[in-house]
Design a protein around this motif. Structure first.
Motif, mmCIF file in Angstrom:
data_model
loop_
_atom_site.group_PDB
_atom_site.id
_atom_site.type_symbol
_atom_site.label_atom_id
_atom_site.label_comp_id
_atom_site.label_asym_id
_atom_site.label_seq_id
_atom_site.Cartn_x
_atom_site.Cartn_y
_atom_site.Cartn_z
ATOM 1 N N TYR A 131 -98.801 -19.896 47.441
ATOM 2 C CA TYR A 131 -99.192 -19.239 48.690
ATOM 3 C C TYR A 131 -100.275 -20.010 49.450
ATOM 4 C CZ TYR A 131 -100.579 -15.898 52.161
ATOM 5 O OH TYR A 131 -100.878 -15.323 53.356
ATOM 6 N N PRO A 132 -101.271 -20.614 48.787
ATOM 7 C CA PRO A 132 -102.256 -21.382 49.556
ATOM 8 C C PRO A 132 -101.633 -22.493 50.416
ATOM 9 C CG PRO A 132 -103.111 -20.966 47.380
ATOM 10 C CD PRO A 132 -101.671 -20.501 47.380
ATOM 11 N N ALA A 133 -100.542 -23.087 49.969
ATOM 12 C CA ALA A 133 -99.868 -24.111 50.784
ATOM 13 C C ALA A 133 -99.267 -23.474 52.029
ATOM 14 C CB ALA A 133 -98.781 -24.814 49.971
ATOM 15 N N ASN A 134 -98.677 -22.293 51.884
ATOM 16 C CA ASN A 134 -98.127 -21.585 53.041
ATOM 17 C C ASN A 134 -99.244 -21.163 53.989
ATOM 18 O OD1 ASN A 134 -95.372 -21.653 52.254
ATOM 19 N ND2 ASN A 134 -95.804 -20.074 50.754
ATOM 20 N N LEU A 135 -100.344 -20.727 53.426
ATOM 21 C CA LEU A 135 -101.512 -20.345 54.225
ATOM 22 C C LEU A 135 -102.045 -21.546 54.995
ATOM 23 C CD1 LEU A 135 -103.513 -18.008 54.798
ATOM 24 C CD2 LEU A 135 -104.829 -18.826 52.854
ATOM 25 N N HIS A 136 -102.183 -22.678 54.312
ATOM 26 C CA HIS A 136 -102.659 -23.905 54.947
ATOM 27 C C HIS A 136 -101.730 -24.325 56.088
ATOM 28 C CE1 HIS A 136 -104.151 -27.965 55.539
ATOM 29 N NE2 HIS A 136 -102.955 -28.441 55.244
ATOM 30 N N ALA A 137 -100.426 -24.266 55.837
ATOM 31 C CA ALA A 137 -99.453 -24.666 56.867
ATOM 32 C C ALA A 137 -99.546 -23.746 58.085
ATOM 33 C CB ALA A 137 -98.044 -24.649 56.294
ATOM 34 N N ALA A 138 -99.673 -22.443 57.834
ATOM 35 C CA ALA A 138 -99.737 -21.485 58.947
ATOM 36 C C ALA A 138 -101.021 -21.654 59.752
ATOM 37 C CB ALA A 138 -99.631 -20.064 58.411
ATOM 38 N N LEU A 139 -102.142 -21.806 59.065
ATOM 39 C CA LEU A 139 -103.425 -21.909 59.761
ATOM 40 C C LEU A 139 -103.636 -23.267 60.428
ATOM 41 C CD1 LEU A 139 -105.751 -20.030 57.244
ATOM 42 C CD2 LEU A 139 -104.756 -19.169 59.380
ATOM 43 N N SER A 140 -102.972 -24.288 59.910
ATOM 44 C CA SER A 140 -103.103 -25.630 60.480
ATOM 45 C C SER A 140 -102.099 -25.893 61.587
ATOM 46 C CB SER A 140 -102.923 -26.687 59.387
ATOM 47 O OG SER A 140 -103.894 -26.523 58.386
ATOM 48 N N GLY A 141 -101.176 -24.982 61.783
ATOM 49 C CA GLY A 141 -100.155 -25.171 62.809
ATOM 50 C C GLY A 141 -99.171 -26.270 62.475
ATOM 51 N N LEU A 142 -98.925 -26.484 61.174
ATOM 52 C CA LEU A 142 -98.012 -27.554 60.761
ATOM 53 C C LEU A 142 -96.568 -27.255 61.140
ATOM 54 C CD1 LEU A 142 -99.467 -28.406 57.241
ATOM 55 C CD2 LEU A 142 -99.730 -29.694 59.357
ATOM 56 N N THR A 143 -96.235 -25.982 61.202
ATOM 57 C CA THR A 143 -94.887 -25.600 61.610
ATOM 58 C C THR A 143 -94.996 -24.642 62.787
ATOM 59 O OG1 THR A 143 -94.867 -23.795 60.022
ATOM 60 C CG2 THR A 143 -93.923 -25.874 59.305
ATOM 61 N N GLU A 144 -94.003 -24.649 63.621
ATOM 62 C CA GLU A 144 -94.073 -23.846 64.833
ATOM 63 C C GLU A 144 -93.076 -22.705 64.874
ATOM 64 O OE1 GLU A 144 -94.022 -26.320 68.288
ATOM 65 O OE2 GLU A 144 -95.474 -27.703 67.436
ATOM 66 N N THR A 145 -92.308 -22.501 63.807
ATOM 67 C CA THR A 145 -91.348 -21.405 63.816
ATOM 68 C C THR A 145 -92.076 -20.082 63.633
ATOM 69 O OG1 THR A 145 -90.962 -21.524 61.438
ATOM 70 C CG2 THR A 145 -89.542 -22.871 62.848
ATOM 71 N N TRP A 146 -91.487 -19.019 64.164
ATOM 72 C CA TRP A 146 -92.105 -17.702 64.060
ATOM 73 C C TRP A 146 -92.311 -17.301 62.608
ATOM 74 C CZ3 TRP A 146 -90.437 -13.169 61.766
ATOM 75 C CH2 TRP A 146 -91.198 -12.049 62.042
ATOM 76 N N SER A 147 -91.310 -17.566 61.760
ATOM 77 C CA SER A 147 -91.394 -17.133 60.361
ATOM 78 C C SER A 147 -92.426 -17.917 59.559
ATOM 79 C CB SER A 147 -90.027 -17.242 59.689
ATOM 80 O OG SER A 147 -89.617 -18.586 59.644
ATOM 81 N N SER A 148 -92.945 -18.998 60.094
ATOM 82 C CA SER A 148 -93.954 -19.779 59.388
ATOM 83 C C SER A 148 -95.374 -19.410 59.805
ATOM 84 C CB SER A 148 -93.736 -21.275 59.620
ATOM 85 O OG SER A 148 -92.513 -21.658 59.057
ATOM 86 N N GLN A 149 -95.522 -18.519 60.764
ATOM 87 C CA GLN A 149 -96.850 -18.075 61.162
ATOM 88 C C GLN A 149 -97.421 -17.181 60.065
ATOM 89 O OE1 GLN A 149 -96.321 -16.351 65.016
ATOM 90 N NE2 GLN A 149 -95.671 -18.277 65.926
ATOM 91 N N LEU A 150 -98.735 -16.963 60.080
ATOM 92 C CA LEU A 150 -99.433 -16.327 58.969
ATOM 93 C C LEU A 150 -98.904 -14.934 58.612
ATOM 94 C CD1 LEU A 150 -101.635 -16.480 56.886
ATOM 95 C CD2 LEU A 150 -103.247 -15.625 58.584
ATOM 96 N N ILE A 151 -98.849 -14.014 59.546
ATOM 97 C CA ILE A 151 -98.442 -12.643 59.225
ATOM 98 C C ILE A 151 -96.984 -12.584 58.753
ATOM 99 C CG2 ILE A 151 -98.164 -10.294 60.120
ATOM 100 C CD1 ILE A 151 -101.092 -10.984 59.906
ATOM 101 N N PRO A 152 -96.034 -13.147 59.508
ATOM 102 C CA PRO A 152 -94.648 -13.091 59.009
ATOM 103 C C PRO A 152 -94.472 -13.803 57.671
ATOM 104 C CG PRO A 152 -94.693 -13.787 61.302
ATOM 105 C CD PRO A 152 -96.104 -13.756 60.822
ATOM 106 N N ARG A 153 -95.147 -14.938 57.500
ATOM 107 C CA ARG A 153 -95.019 -15.701 56.249
ATOM 108 C C ARG A 153 -95.566 -14.897 55.077
ATOM 109 N NH1 ARG A 153 -91.602 -18.675 53.989
ATOM 110 N NH2 ARG A 153 -92.466 -19.970 52.401
ATOM 111 N N THR A 154 -96.673 -14.193 55.299
ATOM 112 C CA THR A 154 -97.265 -13.366 54.241
ATOM 113 C C THR A 154 -96.330 -12.213 53.887
ATOM 114 O OG1 THR A 154 -99.493 -13.965 54.947
ATOM 115 C CG2 THR A 154 -99.271 -11.982 53.608
ATOM 116 N N ILE A 155 -95.739 -11.581 54.893
ATOM 117 C CA ILE A 155 -94.809 -10.477 54.639
ATOM 118 C C ILE A 155 -93.593 -10.983 53.864
ATOM 119 C CG2 ILE A 155 -93.218 -8.845 55.750
ATOM 120 C CD1 ILE A 155 -95.399 -8.594 57.986
ATOM 121 N N ILE A 156 -93.042 -12.110 54.275
ATOM 122 C CA ILE A 156 -91.893 -12.691 53.571
ATOM 123 C C ILE A 156 -92.262 -12.989 52.114
ATOM 124 C CG2 ILE A 156 -90.404 -14.747 53.425
ATOM 125 C CD1 ILE A 156 -90.530 -14.786 56.553
ATOM 126 N N GLN A 157 -93.441 -13.562 51.908
ATOM 127 C CA GLN A 157 -93.892 -13.900 50.558
ATOM 128 C C GLN A 157 -94.033 -12.634 49.706
ATOM 129 O OE1 GLN A 157 -94.382 -17.236 50.237
ATOM 130 N NE2 GLN A 157 -95.417 -17.476 48.306
#
Length: 155
Positions: free
Chosen positions: A95-121
């Motif tokens: 999860y920290p890698a997903n958090l880092h990616a979301a907070l760093s803006g490494l990906t721009e898809t909606w599902s990779s943003q922090l809230i949706p990514r956390t819910i999916i996880q």
């Protein structure tokens, strides 16, 4: 083994109830995501590793191998529960890698943003935990049954 033999074993060992379907769905999901650690998305996965962790390429390879092993473990009834527990731990560890990616803006898809990514996880974690509980070893289920009977008799 051929795919037909695997399909016959899966069909005979677990009816496609929701836990059986969840087990097969998780196995497919982890097989695809595990493979993506090596094919297609490797550079993106390496960039997701937080900068404080050493050897990001090795970490991506290790997590990919663990996901592939977990997917295989979900398919064999005797290892389903252990594989599901291991994958749940892996989801938490990654999860920290997903958090880092979301907070760093490494990906721009909606599902990779922090809230949706956390819910999916959390959904993947809940389904993985449900599969682990539903497929726990028969010896553990028998002990739980005895404890439940004993508690009911005492009341």
């Amino acid at each position: 083994m051929t795919a037909a033999v695997w399909a016959a074993r899966l069909r005979s060992s677990s009816p496609l109830s929701w836990p059986g379907a969840a087990r097969l769905g998780l196995a497919a999901m982890f097989a695809f995501t595990g493979a993506s650690h090596f094919i297609g998305m490797r550079a993106e996965m390496v960039s997701m590793v937080p900068p404080g962790l050493a050897h990001p390429e090795a970490l991506v390879s290790l997590t990919g191998i663990l996901e592939l092993a977990g997917a295989a473990g979900l398919l064999w009834r005797r290892t389903t529960s252990g594989a599901a527990v291991g994958l749940a731990v892996l989801l938490c560890a990654m999860y920290p890698a997903n958090l880092h990616a979301a907070l760093s803006g490494l990906t721009e898809t909606w599902s990779s943003q922090l809230i949706p990514r956390t819910i999916i996880q959390l959904i993947f974690l809940a389904v993985t935990a449900a599969v682990a509980v539903d497929h726990r070893p028969a010896s553990l289920r028998a002990r739980e049954s005895i404890l439940t009977k004993t508690a009911a008799e005492e009341n």
